[in-house]
Scaffold this motif. Structure first.
Motif, PDB file in Angstrom:
ATOM      1  N   ARG A  95       0.858  -1.189   0.000  1.00  0.00           N
ATOM      2  CA  ARG A  95       0.000   0.000   0.000  1.00  0.00           C
ATOM      3  C   ARG A  95       0.895   1.241   0.000  1.00  0.00           C
ATOM      4  O   ARG A  95       1.217   1.806   1.051  1.00  0.00           O
ATOM      5  CB  ARG A  95      -0.931  -0.009   1.215  1.00  0.00           C
ATOM      6  N   THR A  96       1.318   1.630  -1.169  1.00  0.00           N
ATOM      7  CA  THR A  96       2.223   2.762  -1.327  1.00  0.00           C
ATOM      8  C   THR A  96       1.474   3.988  -1.822  1.00  0.00           C
ATOM      9  O   THR A  96       0.389   3.895  -2.388  1.00  0.00           O
ATOM     10  CB  THR A  96       3.341   2.433  -2.332  1.00  0.00           C
ATOM     11  N   ILE A  97       2.096   5.146  -1.624  1.00  0.00           N
ATOM     12  CA  ILE A  97       1.629   6.380  -2.259  1.00  0.00           C
ATOM     13  C   ILE A  97       2.440   6.515  -3.547  1.00  0.00           C
ATOM     14  O   ILE A  97       3.663   6.715  -3.501  1.00  0.00           O
ATOM     15  CB  ILE A  97       1.832   7.595  -1.337  1.00  0.00           C
ATOM     16  N   LYS A  98       1.795   6.395  -4.665  1.00  0.00           N
ATOM     17  CA  LYS A  98       2.489   6.185  -5.943  1.00  0.00           C
ATOM     18  C   LYS A  98       2.790   7.499  -6.655  1.00  0.00           C
ATOM     19  O   LYS A  98       2.259   7.788  -7.734  1.00  0.00           O
ATOM     20  CB  LYS A  98       1.655   5.263  -6.833  1.00  0.00           C
ATOM     21  N   ASN A  99       3.638   8.313  -6.045  1.00  0.00           N
ATOM     22  CA  ASN A  99       4.077   9.532  -6.733  1.00  0.00           C
ATOM     23  C   ASN A  99       5.466   9.923  -6.275  1.00  0.00           C
ATOM     24  O   ASN A  99       5.986   9.407  -5.281  1.00  0.00           O
ATOM     25  CB  ASN A  99       3.074  10.677  -6.517  1.00  0.00           C
ATOM     26  N   LYS A 100       6.059  10.830  -7.012  1.00  0.00           N
ATOM     27  CA  LYS A 100       7.441  11.253  -6.755  1.00  0.00           C
ATOM     28  C   LYS A 100       7.617  11.826  -5.350  1.00  0.00           C
ATOM     29  O   LYS A 100       8.623  11.547  -4.680  1.00  0.00           O
ATOM     30  CB  LYS A 100       7.840  12.294  -7.803  1.00  0.00           C
ATOM     31  N   LYS A 101       6.644  12.610  -4.880  1.00  0.00           N
ATOM     32  CA  LYS A 101       6.773  13.253  -3.577  1.00  0.00           C
ATOM     33  C   LYS A 101       6.799  12.248  -2.431  1.00  0.00           C
ATOM     34  O   LYS A 101       7.194  12.598  -1.315  1.00  0.00           O
ATOM     35  CB  LYS A 101       5.626  14.236  -3.371  1.00  0.00           C
ATOM     36  N   SER A 102       6.395  11.029  -2.719  1.00  0.00           N
ATOM     37  CA  SER A 102       6.341  10.008  -1.675  1.00  0.00           C
ATOM     38  C   SER A 102       7.370   8.907  -1.898  1.00  0.00           C
ATOM     39  O   SER A 102       7.212   7.791  -1.389  1.00  0.00           O
ATOM     40  CB  SER A 102       4.928   9.408  -1.615  1.00  0.00           C
ATOM     41  N   ARG A 103       8.424   9.212  -2.652  1.00  0.00           N
ATOM     42  CA  ARG A 103       9.509   8.252  -2.857  1.00  0.00           C
ATOM     43  C   ARG A 103      10.861   8.900  -2.562  1.00  0.00           C
ATOM     44  O   ARG A 103      11.125  10.040  -2.957  1.00  0.00           O
ATOM     45  CB  ARG A 103       9.535   7.730  -4.292  1.00  0.00           C
ATOM     46  N   ALA A 104      11.713   8.122  -1.888  1.00  0.00           N
ATOM     47  CA  ALA A 104      13.085   8.537  -1.597  1.00  0.00           C
ATOM     48  C   ALA A 104      14.029   7.411  -1.991  1.00  0.00           C
ATOM     49  O   ALA A 104      13.650   6.235  -1.990  1.00  0.00           O
ATOM     50  CB  ALA A 104      13.252   8.857  -0.115  1.00  0.00           C
ATOM     51  N   ILE A 105      15.269   7.773  -2.311  1.00  0.00           N
ATOM     52  CA  ILE A 105      16.297   6.777  -2.596  1.00  0.00           C
ATOM     53  C   ILE A 105      17.610   7.265  -2.003  1.00  0.00           C
ATOM     54  O   ILE A 105      17.940   8.450  -2.080  1.00  0.00           O
ATOM     55  CB  ILE A 105      16.439   6.511  -4.114  1.00  0.00           C
ATOM     56  N   ALA A 106      18.336   6.350  -1.363  1.00  0.00           N
ATOM     57  CA  ALA A 106      19.634   6.680  -0.787  1.00  0.00           C
ATOM     58  C   ALA A 106      20.445   5.405  -0.688  1.00  0.00           C
ATOM     59  O   ALA A 106      19.903   4.297  -0.685  1.00  0.00           O
ATOM     60  CB  ALA A 106      19.490   7.329   0.594  1.00  0.00           C
ATOM     61  N   GLY A 107      21.762   5.560  -0.596  1.00  0.00           N
ATOM     62  CA  GLY A 107      22.613   4.386  -0.449  1.00  0.00           C
ATOM     63  C   GLY A 107      24.017   4.771  -0.062  1.00  0.00           C
ATOM     64  O   GLY A 107      24.422   5.932  -0.158  1.00  0.00           O
ATOM     65  N   LEU A 108      24.768   3.768   0.382  1.00  0.00           N
ATOM     66  CA  LEU A 108      26.148   3.984   0.799  1.00  0.00           C
ATOM     67  C   LEU A 108      27.111   3.484  -0.273  1.00  0.00           C
ATOM     68  O   LEU A 108      26.885   2.453  -0.899  1.00  0.00           O
ATOM     69  CB  LEU A 108      26.420   3.286   2.133  1.00  0.00           C
ATOM     70  N   SER A 109      28.173   4.243  -0.503  1.00  0.00           N
ATOM     71  CA  SER A 109      29.253   3.846  -1.410  1.00  0.00           C
ATOM     72  C   SER A 109      28.697   3.457  -2.786  1.00  0.00           C
ATOM     73  O   SER A 109      28.170   4.320  -3.497  1.00  0.00           O
ATOM     74  CB  SER A 109      30.066   2.716  -0.774  1.00  0.00           C
ATOM     75  N   MET A 110      28.759   2.195  -3.174  1.00  0.00           N
ATOM     76  CA  MET A 110      28.167   1.774  -4.444  1.00  0.00           C
ATOM     77  C   MET A 110      26.678   2.081  -4.471  1.00  0.00           C
ATOM     78  O   MET A 110      26.124   2.452  -5.515  1.00  0.00           O
ATOM     79  CB  MET A 110      28.384   0.279  -4.673  1.00  0.00           C
TER      80      MET A 110
END
Length: 397
Positions: A271-286
């Motif tokens: 049950r997601t909110i399907k838009n850009k404002k409700s998505r994040a992406i992050a990661g370490l190194s690679m």
């Protein structure tokens, strides 16, 4: 008949003895022992050893020369022997933190026999302990509502295989009926979909931040960034393969190309909110490298981007449409005004200069970002800090 009864009795007694050994036959030595003043004592019974040492991230670092330059290496301390038991107590109290360590017995690296709490980082298995207080309380399992961590398989037509994800859903997800924003959290070279929950304490950090009201309830998706693999070592059809950093299809465009399949799968099954404002992406190194290139390749997909000690550019011989027109794609991404572009790195990280050059590019073009610098280098201590700083900034209304 009597003979069989005796044999059976012996077998049962043997099983019971083994059970007793498992229950009561463990080491009576306490190690590590955390004292009220936050000094810590480590012990090992090794009566025939000539030299016993300890190495860990709570000790002062040592400079190490490599073909790639000078780097910080873990410090080493000697244990003192008395009646066959070797012992070392930290000379100063330790600051609140999750620490890892291993022992060296006559040069042989082993785990502490008295500590069953350990984690794997690529090919290294270390013992761990937590000094409570301050930020380290985020890494502990506290008496708060807990989310659920699931291992979920999805199909990737692009990569031609079923692959595994780790998914964190916040406390109450199963019964709330609500829709939630999604944070895609990516690991580094040699890691896998287990890394952020086992090494990064991601579920504990999210549980505690959400319980405090410092972070919005969110779904967190932790992928396997090794596009040639189905899942973590030992947890796929490949069997008990050895973990390795020398894997194909890691930073050559395959993972980034297939990533919309992950988003589509999550949006279909949660049950997601399907838009850009409700998505994040992050990661370490690679994973920071992947986060940067995915977010600029698909500028309408993520409104929040986090680069934790990120690698910036692919190798000189790597050719992929994903990495073409770097400046043009970056310009297009920032023209759409992401809600947050966050960069964190340690001041002795071997990727520090590359990040400094990237920040200069952002500055020269007037692209808005948030910068967070810590001491030390390319280590999980920093990445846990970055997660605990980044997550509270997400999905604020």
């Amino acid at each position: 008949m009597k003979k069989y009864i005796i044999l059976a009795a012996v077998a049962v007694a043997s099983l019971f003895a083994n059970a007793q050994q498992a229950l009561w036959g463990g080491s009576q030595i306490v190690s590590p022992e955390i004292h009220p003043d936050k000094t810590v004592t480590f012990r090992m019974a090794a009566p025939k050893a000539v030299k016993v040492q300890i190495t860990g991230d709570f000790l002062p670092t040592q400079k190490m020369q490599t073909p790639y330059g000078e780097f910080d290496a873990l410090g080493v301390a000697d244990l003192i022997e008395k009646d066959g038991v070797w012992e070392f107590t930290t000379p100063e109290p330790l600051a609140p933190e999750l620490y890892s360590y291993t022992m060296l017995v006559d040069g042989l690296k082993i785990n502490d026999p008295s500590n069953v709490h350990r984690i794997r980082d690529v090919q290294s298995v270390s013992d761990v302990f937590i000094i409570p207080g301050e930020r380290a309380d985020l890494y502990s399992i506290n008496d708060v509502p807990h989310g659920t961590v699931s291992k979920i398989w999805y199909n990737s037509p692009t990569l031609g295989m079923d692959r595994r994800l780790t998914v964190y859903t916040p406390a109450g997800y199963e019964t709330s009926g609500k829709r939630y924003p999604v944070f895609y959290l990516l690991h580094g070279m040699g890691g896998d979909e287990n890394a952020w929950t086992e090494l990064g304490r991601a579920s504990q950090i999210l549980d505690n931040l959400i319980a405090r009201g410092e972070a919005e309830p969110m779904i967190v998706v932790m992928t396997n960034g090794n596009a040639a693999l189905q899942a973590a070592p030992g947890e796929s059809s490949l069997g008990f393969t050895a973990p390795s950093m020398a894997l194909p299809k890691t930073m050559e465009g395959s993972f980034e190309t297939h990533f919309p399949e992950v988003v589509k799968f999550i949006d279909k099954n949660y049950r997601t909110i399907k838009n850009k404002k409700s998505r994040a992406i992050a990661g370490l190194s690679m994973g920071g490298f992947h986060s940067m290139h995915i977010s600029k390749q698909y500028p309408d997909m993520f409104d929040y981007v986090g680069l934790f000690s990120a690698a910036i550019m692919p190798g000189k011989d790597v050719k992929s449409p994903i990495y073409d027109d770097f400046d043009g794609k970056l310009k297009s991404q920032f023209a759409k005004k992401p809600a947050l572009y966050w960069i964190g790195i340690g001041n002795t990280d071997f990727l520090y200069e590359a990040n400094k050059e990237f920040r200069k590019k952002l500055d020269d073009n007037g692209y808005n970002y948030t910068y967070y610098e810590t001491p030390q280098g390319h280590i999980w201590k920093n990445w846990r800090i970055y997660l605990s700083e980044f997550a509270p900034l997400l999905f604020k209304k």
